[in-house]
Write a protein that holds these residues in place. Structure first.
Motif, PDB file in Angstrom:
ATOM      1  N   GLY A 114       0.793  -1.212   0.000  1.00 25.05           N
ATOM      2  CA  GLY A 114       0.000   0.000   0.000  1.00 25.05           C
ATOM      3  C   GLY A 114       0.834   1.274   0.000  1.00 25.05           C
ATOM      4  N   ASP A 115       2.134   1.178  -0.233  1.00 22.52           N
ATOM      5  CA  ASP A 115       2.981   2.351  -0.368  1.00 22.52           C
ATOM      6  C   ASP A 115       4.124   1.999  -1.308  1.00 22.52           C
ATOM      7  OD1 ASP A 115       5.427   1.441   1.192  1.00 22.52           O
ATOM      8  OD2 ASP A 115       3.920   1.240   2.761  1.00 22.52           O
ATOM      9  N   ASP A 116       4.936   3.007  -1.650  1.00 22.79           N
ATOM     10  CA  ASP A 116       6.013   2.756  -2.613  1.00 22.79           C
ATOM     11  C   ASP A 116       7.379   2.766  -1.947  1.00 22.79           C
ATOM     12  OD1 ASP A 116       6.252   5.405  -2.038  1.00 22.79           O
ATOM     13  OD2 ASP A 116       6.367   6.103  -4.110  1.00 22.79           O
ATOM     14  N   LEU A 117       7.429   2.424  -0.685  1.00 25.67           N
ATOM     15  CA  LEU A 117       8.690   2.426   0.052  1.00 25.67           C
ATOM     16  C   LEU A 117       9.402   1.105  -0.210  1.00 25.67           C
ATOM     17  CD1 LEU A 117      10.135   4.377   1.950  1.00 25.67           C
ATOM     18  CD2 LEU A 117       9.202   3.101   3.854  1.00 25.67           C
ATOM     19  N   ASP A 169       4.606  10.888   5.693  1.00 25.20           N
ATOM     20  CA  ASP A 169       4.771  10.798   4.245  1.00 25.20           C
ATOM     21  C   ASP A 169       4.269   9.484   3.664  1.00 25.20           C
ATOM     22  OD1 ASP A 169       6.366  13.052   5.002  1.00 25.20           O
ATOM     23  OD2 ASP A 169       7.426  12.892   3.097  1.00 25.20           O
ATOM     24  N   VAL A 170       4.387   8.397   4.427  1.00 25.84           N
ATOM     25  CA  VAL A 170       4.003   7.086   3.909  1.00 25.84           C
ATOM     26  C   VAL A 170       2.573   6.717   4.307  1.00 25.84           C
ATOM     27  CG1 VAL A 170       4.552   4.615   3.931  1.00 25.84           C
ATOM     28  CG2 VAL A 170       6.395   6.312   3.864  1.00 25.84           C
ATOM     29  N   PHE A 171       2.233   6.953   5.577  1.00 26.42           N
ATOM     30  CA  PHE A 171       0.921   6.516   6.057  1.00 26.42           C
ATOM     31  C   PHE A 171      -0.100   7.643   6.173  1.00 26.42           C
ATOM     32  CE2 PHE A 171       3.838   3.178   7.495  1.00 26.42           C
ATOM     33  CZ  PHE A 171       3.212   2.083   6.926  1.00 26.42           C
ATOM     34  N   GLY A 172       0.281   8.849   5.760  1.00 27.53           N
ATOM     35  CA  GLY A 172      -0.695   9.919   5.566  1.00 27.53           C
ATOM     36  C   GLY A 172      -1.254  10.571   6.801  1.00 27.53           C
ATOM     37  N   MET A 173      -0.569  10.486   7.920  1.00 32.35           N
ATOM     38  CA  MET A 173      -1.058  11.136   9.133  1.00 32.35           C
ATOM     39  C   MET A 173      -0.654  12.603   9.133  1.00 32.35           C
ATOM     40  SD  MET A 173      -0.157   8.157  11.942  1.00 32.35           S
ATOM     41  CE  MET A 173      -0.500   9.267  13.321  1.00 32.35           C
ATOM     42  N   ASP A 174      -1.530  13.476   9.677  1.00 34.63           N
ATOM     43  CA  ASP A 174      -1.144  14.886   9.774  1.00 34.63           C
ATOM     44  C   ASP A 174      -0.172  15.054  10.940  1.00 34.63           C
ATOM     45  OD1 ASP A 174      -2.585  15.373  12.269  1.00 34.63           O
ATOM     46  OD2 ASP A 174      -4.425  15.407  11.085  1.00 34.63           O
ATOM     47  N   PHE A 175       0.494  16.196  10.966  1.00 37.42           N
ATOM     48  CA  PHE A 175       1.561  16.382  11.940  1.00 37.42           C
ATOM     49  C   PHE A 175       1.034  16.492  13.375  1.00 37.42           C
ATOM     50  CE2 PHE A 175       4.268  17.725   8.268  1.00 37.42           C
ATOM     51  CZ  PHE A 175       5.266  16.782   8.464  1.00 37.42           C
ATOM     52  N   GLU A 176      -0.215  16.864  13.530  1.00 38.55           N
ATOM     53  CA  GLU A 176      -0.793  16.871  14.877  1.00 38.55           C
ATOM     54  C   GLU A 176      -0.832  15.450  15.439  1.00 38.55           C
ATOM     55  OE1 GLU A 176      -1.651  19.416  16.716  1.00 38.55           O
ATOM     56  OE2 GLU A 176      -1.246  20.958  15.196  1.00 38.55           O
ATOM     57  N   GLU A 177      -1.246  14.494  14.604  1.00 39.11           N
ATOM     58  CA  GLU A 177      -1.298  13.102  15.041  1.00 39.11           C
ATOM     59  C   GLU A 177       0.107  12.524  15.187  1.00 39.11           C
ATOM     60  OE1 GLU A 177      -3.762  11.109  16.076  1.00 39.11           O
ATOM     61  OE2 GLU A 177      -4.931  12.955  16.065  1.00 39.11           O
ATOM     62  N   VAL A 178       1.006  12.884  14.275  1.00 31.50           N
ATOM     63  CA  VAL A 178       2.387  12.421  14.392  1.00 31.50           C
ATOM     64  C   VAL A 178       2.984  12.888  15.708  1.00 31.50           C
ATOM     65  CG1 VAL A 178       4.704  12.543  13.384  1.00 31.50           C
ATOM     66  CG2 VAL A 178       2.707  12.353  11.884  1.00 31.50           C
ATOM     67  N   ALA A 179       2.708  14.141  16.062  1.00 35.01           N
ATOM     68  CA  ALA A 179       3.230  14.702  17.303  1.00 35.01           C
ATOM     69  C   ALA A 179       2.762  13.910  18.522  1.00 35.01           C
ATOM     70  CB  ALA A 179       2.798  16.163  17.422  1.00 35.01           C
ATOM     71  N   LYS A 180       1.502  13.508  18.503  1.00 35.92           N
ATOM     72  CA  LYS A 180       0.988  12.709  19.616  1.00 35.92           C
ATOM     73  C   LYS A 180       1.634  11.333  19.643  1.00 35.92           C
ATOM     74  CE  LYS A 180      -3.553  14.978  19.478  1.00 35.92           C
ATOM     75  NZ  LYS A 180      -5.005  14.787  19.164  1.00 35.92           N
ATOM     76  N   ALA A 181       1.902  10.778  18.462  1.00 35.50           N
ATOM     77  CA  ALA A 181       2.452   9.427  18.392  1.00 35.50           C
ATOM     78  C   ALA A 181       3.880   9.355  18.913  1.00 35.50           C
ATOM     79  CB  ALA A 181       2.385   8.906  16.954  1.00 35.50           C
ATOM     80  N   ILE A 182       4.679  10.386  18.614  1.00 36.34           N
ATOM     81  CA  ILE A 182       6.093  10.316  19.008  1.00 36.34           C
ATOM     82  C   ILE A 182       6.430  11.284  20.139  1.00 36.34           C
ATOM     83  CG2 ILE A 182       6.730   9.565  16.685  1.00 36.34           C
ATOM     84  CD1 ILE A 182       7.918  12.307  16.177  1.00 36.34           C
TER      85      ILE A 182
END
Length: 288
Positions: A91-94, A117-130
């Motif tokens: 499901g991605d080109d990596l 970039d690969v899984f399409g999450m916005d940076f607000e969600e990325v920020a919560k994840a990491i």
């Protein structure tokens, strides 16, 4: 609601995230299973977005594993390659080539790039994840993107061209046609071989067309022509590839990075610890 009702539909996505972070299927499966156990213990009635919570959990668990994995990889015998995934639809080109580029990133850079970039999450969600602020996540992803951009082929080939070149490469390298093999290789081709200290493999990458030709010439001389049995043709992590059973009984995957009609990278995985899934895929074609 049964915990599995919300979790199971998300499992493939969670496995893709964990595998892209870690490069090892068993480790990715362990992370997802741990996330499932934690999901059992969560107050699910208070969860508004199960996917966001589970992606966050898998990402943080993967970061923990990746930190210790990087230490293990520093002690790894020879070149470390991601575990080969054969003919999977990710499901991605990596591709494997780009995953190798990600190995040079910090765990947080890798996570920010993959999630955004690969899984399409916005940076607000990325920020919560990491557990970083969105501005920092943008910087992390930007640095990662620069590395990936350098590794991405400028002149990629089509799937049909990739299959054709992989078939020609197998025939030339195993049949002793070194002139044909020379025509397939880019001048700056690199060979990466992962035996993990478990099977024979080059400890360091082999650079350049001439050295690569000498490598295959030596293998032919040592093991005789047609020294391998072709058991599968297809793709490994998005790259044209084939699976062989070598004369010494070793199962092996060979994936080819191709650009502008020539082979620029050869990724050979021989470590049996990384080939359990591949062996299961081709078991009907192996001698009993």
């Amino acid at each position: 609601m049964n915990p599995a009702d919300a979790f199971d539909p998300l499992r493939p996505r969670l496995l893709r995230i964990a595998y892209r972070m870690l490069g090892i299927v068993a480790e990715a499966e362990d992370v997802v299973q741990e996330a499932y156990l934690r999901w059992h213990q969560t107050d699910r009635a208070a969860v508004r977005d199960a996917e966001a919570v589970l992606v966050r959990t898998v990402t943080r668990l993967s970061l923990d594993v990746l930190k210790s994995a990087r230490v293990r990889r520093e002690e790894y015998v020879g070149t470390w390659l991601p575990e080969p995934i054969v003919d999977a639809v990710e499901g991605d080109d990596l591709t494997l080539t780009l995953m190798m580029a990600l190995e040079r990133l910090s765990p947080l850079e890798r996570a920010a790039f993959l999630l955004h970039d690969v899984f399409g999450m916005d940076f607000e969600e990325v920020a919560k994840a990491i557990d970083r602020d969105p501005a920092a996540c943008r910087q992390l992803a930007s640095r990662a993107r620069a590395h990936v951009r350098e590794a991405r082929p400028r002149f990629p080939v089509s799937e049909a061209q990739g299959r054709e070149l992989a078939s020609a490469f197998y025939a030339a390298s195993r049949g002793g046609d070194l002139r044909a093999l020379q025509g397939l290789l880019a001048q700056d081709v690199v060979v990466y071989s992962d035996g993990g200290g478990k099977t024979k493999a080059a400890l360091n990458p082999i650079y350049g067309r001439e050295k690569t030709l000498r490598l295959f010439e030596g293998l032919l001389r040592m093991l005789e022509e047609n020294y391998s049995q072709l058991v599968h043709e297809g793709f490994v992590d998005g790259l044209p590839a084939f699976v062989t059973l070598e004369k010494d009984g070793t199962l092996q995957t060979t994936a080819l990075g191709i650009e502008d009609g020539q082979v620029v990278a050869i990724y050979v995985t021989r470590n049996p610890d990384k080939l359990h899934a591949v062996r299961g895929l081709v078991k009907d074609k192996l001698p009993t």
